[in-house]
Design a protein around this motif. Sequence first.
Motif, short mmCIF file in Angstrom:
data_model
loop_
_atom_site.label_atom_id
_atom_site.label_comp_id
_atom_site.label_asym_id
_atom_site.label_seq_id
_atom_site.Cartn_x
_atom_site.Cartn_y
_atom_site.Cartn_z
N SER A 46 0.85 -1.20 0.00
CA SER A 46 0.00 0.00 0.00
C SER A 46 0.87 1.23 0.00
CB SER A 46 -0.86 0.07 1.26
OG SER A 46 -1.81 -0.94 1.26
N SER A 47 0.36 2.32 -0.54
CA SER A 47 1.07 3.59 -0.39
C SER A 47 0.09 4.75 -0.28
CB SER A 47 2.05 3.81 -1.54
OG SER A 47 1.40 3.72 -2.76
N ARG A 48 0.56 5.79 0.41
CA ARG A 48 -0.22 7.02 0.54
C ARG A 48 0.74 8.17 0.35
NH1 ARG A 48 -3.52 3.78 0.80
NH2 ARG A 48 -5.24 3.44 2.24
N CYS A 49 0.22 9.28 -0.17
CA CYS A 49 1.08 10.44 -0.39
C CYS A 49 0.45 11.69 0.17
CB CYS A 49 1.31 10.64 -1.88
SG CYS A 49 2.00 9.19 -2.67
N LEU A 50 1.27 12.57 0.67
CA LEU A 50 0.83 13.91 1.03
C LEU A 50 1.46 14.82 0.00
CD1 LEU A 50 -0.42 15.95 3.19
CD2 LEU A 50 1.96 16.32 3.80
N TRP A 51 0.65 15.37 -0.91
CA TRP A 51 1.22 16.17 -1.99
C TRP A 51 0.15 17.05 -2.61
CZ3 TRP A 51 2.70 11.45 -5.60
CH2 TRP A 51 1.53 10.84 -6.05
N THR A 89 -0.69 18.73 -9.28
CA THR A 89 0.56 18.71 -10.05
C THR A 89 1.30 17.38 -9.94
OG1 THR A 89 1.77 19.60 -8.16
CG2 THR A 89 0.95 21.19 -9.77
N ASP A 90 1.14 16.70 -8.82
CA ASP A 90 1.93 15.50 -8.55
C ASP A 90 1.12 14.26 -8.91
OD1 ASP A 90 3.54 17.45 -7.48
OD2 ASP A 90 2.90 17.07 -5.42
N LEU A 122 1.97 8.67 7.91
CA LEU A 122 1.76 9.97 7.27
C LEU A 122 1.24 11.00 8.28
CD1 LEU A 122 2.25 10.96 4.46
CD2 LEU A 122 -0.06 10.28 3.81
N THR A 123 0.29 10.58 9.10
CA THR A 123 -0.26 11.48 10.12
C THR A 123 0.83 11.97 11.06
OG1 THR A 123 -2.30 10.21 10.02
CG2 THR A 123 -2.06 11.69 11.88
N LYS A 153 6.65 17.33 1.22
CA LYS A 153 5.62 16.42 0.71
C LYS A 153 6.13 15.02 1.06
CE LYS A 153 4.27 19.26 -3.26
NZ LYS A 153 4.32 19.37 -4.74
N TYR A 154 5.23 14.08 1.28
CA TYR A 154 5.66 12.73 1.67
C TYR A 154 5.06 11.64 0.81
CZ TYR A 154 7.15 14.93 6.07
OH TYR A 154 7.76 15.73 7.01
#
Lengths: 129, 117
Positions: free
Chosen positions: A86-91, A95-96, B54-55, B65-66
Amino acid sequence: MEGSDTYLIRPNHQHKFKPAVVKECIREIVRERLSGMRYDPEEVPELSRSLADCIKDKVKNAGFDRYKLVVQVVIGEQRGQGVKVSSRCLWDADTDNYAEDVFMNLVLRCGGFRKLLLLRTTGWMIFFR
Amino acid sequence: MTGMEEYQNGSEGAFNSEETDGIVKECIENVVAGDDYSQGQVNKWTASIVERCLTQLVKQGKPYKYIVTCAVMQKTGAGLHTANSCYWDTAMDGSCTVRWENRTMYCVVSVFAVAIA
């Protein structure tokens, strides 16, 4: 116009990340390098590193200006075990983006013994100002 | 603008892979605890691990950004390998990979931190 590039806060359409283009880059390299290959614990560390480098270089030269790039290659031997990634991103979703390819290899050996190779390759593109 | 420069010059603003290592290990242990591998739980586990990591990373309030990935594999004697290759600013950006295992499974979490500016 060129001078003002420095102040771009959004990629223009031409340079914006296109997942389909990157997916094709990944697919092409993976199929070329892994077709008919069987899992060998001695070779896989070097293979996974060189695949990741190769894909990074190809995408880097695909003309997506002002993008940082992260490529991850996961290779596993298939012995009937369960596996989940699994993966999650904060972005900035505007644009990303990312592109991903999954490859599975079935190799028949003498006596019908088989070893499967499972590979998941993901490329993430992060726009920067 | 001044704020960004302070972040970039101060070491507490930069990506700290040791600190991240600790955060990730704690998240894995909180989610999986002493459980054995379970096909029915694995989707929930991987989702929950990446979301918790992430949190915690966001709570640090750093200008990044992560990307967080988590692979869980049942132990059957099969091998698992991961490799990364990045095109980024090596002075600011960073990554951290944590390997964790118990009796029945392996868990590999990677965090990629990419500076915003």
